[in-house]
Design a protein around this motif. Structure first.
Motif, PDB file in Angstrom:
ATOM      1  N   TYR A 102      55.638  50.309  48.999  1.00  0.00           N
ATOM      2  CA  TYR A 102      56.396  49.110  48.856  1.00  0.00           C
ATOM      3  C   TYR A 102      55.841  47.832  49.664  1.00  0.00           C
ATOM      4  O   TYR A 102      56.705  46.895  49.661  1.00  0.00           O
ATOM      5  CB  TYR A 102      57.883  49.564  49.132  1.00  0.00           C
ATOM      6  N   GLY A 103      54.897  47.872  50.246  1.00  0.00           N
ATOM      7  CA  GLY A 103      54.287  46.775  50.832  1.00  0.00           C
ATOM      8  C   GLY A 103      54.561  46.605  52.395  1.00  0.00           C
ATOM      9  O   GLY A 103      54.280  45.536  52.866  1.00  0.00           O
ATOM     10  N   ALA A 104      55.154  47.563  52.921  1.00  0.00           N
ATOM     11  CA  ALA A 104      55.313  47.471  54.509  1.00  0.00           C
ATOM     12  C   ALA A 104      54.114  47.556  55.149  1.00  0.00           C
ATOM     13  O   ALA A 104      53.214  48.028  54.711  1.00  0.00           O
ATOM     14  CB  ALA A 104      56.417  48.555  54.922  1.00  0.00           C
ATOM     15  N   ILE A 105      54.214  47.060  56.358  1.00  0.00           N
ATOM     16  CA  ILE A 105      53.055  47.139  57.480  1.00  0.00           C
ATOM     17  C   ILE A 105      53.575  48.115  58.515  1.00  0.00           C
ATOM     18  O   ILE A 105      54.525  47.887  59.294  1.00  0.00           O
ATOM     19  CB  ILE A 105      52.778  45.733  57.917  1.00  0.00           C
ATOM     20  N   ILE A 106      52.810  49.140  58.624  1.00  0.00           N
ATOM     21  CA  ILE A 106      53.106  50.056  59.414  1.00  0.00           C
ATOM     22  C   ILE A 106      52.517  50.021  60.730  1.00  0.00           C
ATOM     23  O   ILE A 106      51.272  49.895  60.845  1.00  0.00           O
ATOM     24  CB  ILE A 106      52.700  51.423  58.878  1.00  0.00           C
ATOM     25  N   LEU A 107      53.162  49.667  61.770  1.00  0.00           N
ATOM     26  CA  LEU A 107      52.899  49.356  63.306  1.00  0.00           C
ATOM     27  C   LEU A 107      52.627  50.668  63.923  1.00  0.00           C
ATOM     28  O   LEU A 107      51.452  50.779  64.783  1.00  0.00           O
ATOM     29  CB  LEU A 107      53.801  48.834  63.966  1.00  0.00           C
TER      30      LEU A 107
END
Length: 252
Positions: A102-107
């Protein structure tokens, strides 16, 4: 920055609240079932998402919340925090992979060992002092991780392809048949007095009171909140009787 957590017995709540307070004292942490969780996520660019690991997977409620709010996650920077009693595999990776769709940036991903919260099983049960030691070690880890994050170094626990294989073959495939749908195995025993506490506590609104007795639906997310708090020890899920009501406050 915002902390969002699902916590049945208080373990994950403590971990998320402690970590976010160390990273940003002005930030807050809220339960995932709050009415305004979606709006709070919209207002924050960085999210600490915490939940207890269940057989190397995230609880249904967490996965469903992500899927039912697909537009919330685009460009959000997310650290997945998974608590566990013993083994987590890719507990953080399960939501990380879903969020990325869904377009999240996983840190990053963080796994924290906490006292066991499965109230109706003898497995993993320890003395109060042993559990207090686990909590102290968890706090020390959180403090160390917070310092590393401030330097720009995020933990990568549970989000690598090796972790994925360990979680998949270590537990998830074995348990998959039992968790394809919401469990319907929550059992209310005769000792129930219909006090209604379980219905009040359930984040899924899965329990109601009818004719002076608690009644379970089929939407249990296995958080153990009701089981750990029932004054009559009248509710079980995986076992037939409550071995210990596992509340975080006992160990802290």
């Amino acid at each position: 920055m915002l902390g969002v957590y699902l916590s049945g017995t208080g373990n994950t709540k403590h971990c998320v609240e402690k970590l976010i307070a160390l990273l940003d004292p002005s930030a807050k942490a809220i339960p995932i079932e709050s009415r305004n969780t979606g709006e709070e996520i919209k207002r924050n660019d960085m999210i600490l998402l915490g939940y207890p690991t269940q057989y190397s997977n995230a609880p249904y409620m967490v996965r469903d919340f992500i899927k039912k709010n697909p537009t919330l996650w685009k460009d959000k920077k997310i650290l997945c925090v998974a608590t566990m009693g013993a083994f987590s595999g890719d507990g953080a990776g399960c939501t990380a992979r879903l969020l990325k769709k869904y377009g999240a940036i996983i840190l990053g991903g963080l796994h924290i060992k906490m006292p066991d919260s499965v109230c109706d099983s003898k497995l993993l049960k320890k003395s109060i002092e042993e559990n207090r030691k686990i909590v102290r070690e968890a706090d020390e880890k959180i403090e160390t991780v917070s310092q590393e994050i401030k330097r720009g170094n995020y933990p990568k626990e549970g989000i690598t392809w090796i972790s994925h294989l360990v979680g998949l073959f270590g537990q998830r495939l074995w348990f998959y048949g039992k968790t394809q749908n919401y469990t319907d195995k929550l059992m209310i025993h005769e000792s129930c007095i219909g006090c209604g506490l379980c219905a009040t506590l359930c984040p899924m609104h899965n329990i109601s009171i009818s004719n002076g007795k608690a009644m379970s639906g089929k939407n249990c997310t296995m958080c153990y909140r009701c089981i750990s708090s029932c004054p009559q020890k009248a509710i079980t899920l995986l076992g037939k009787e409550v071995k210990e009501q596992c509340r975080f406050e006992k160990y802290y």
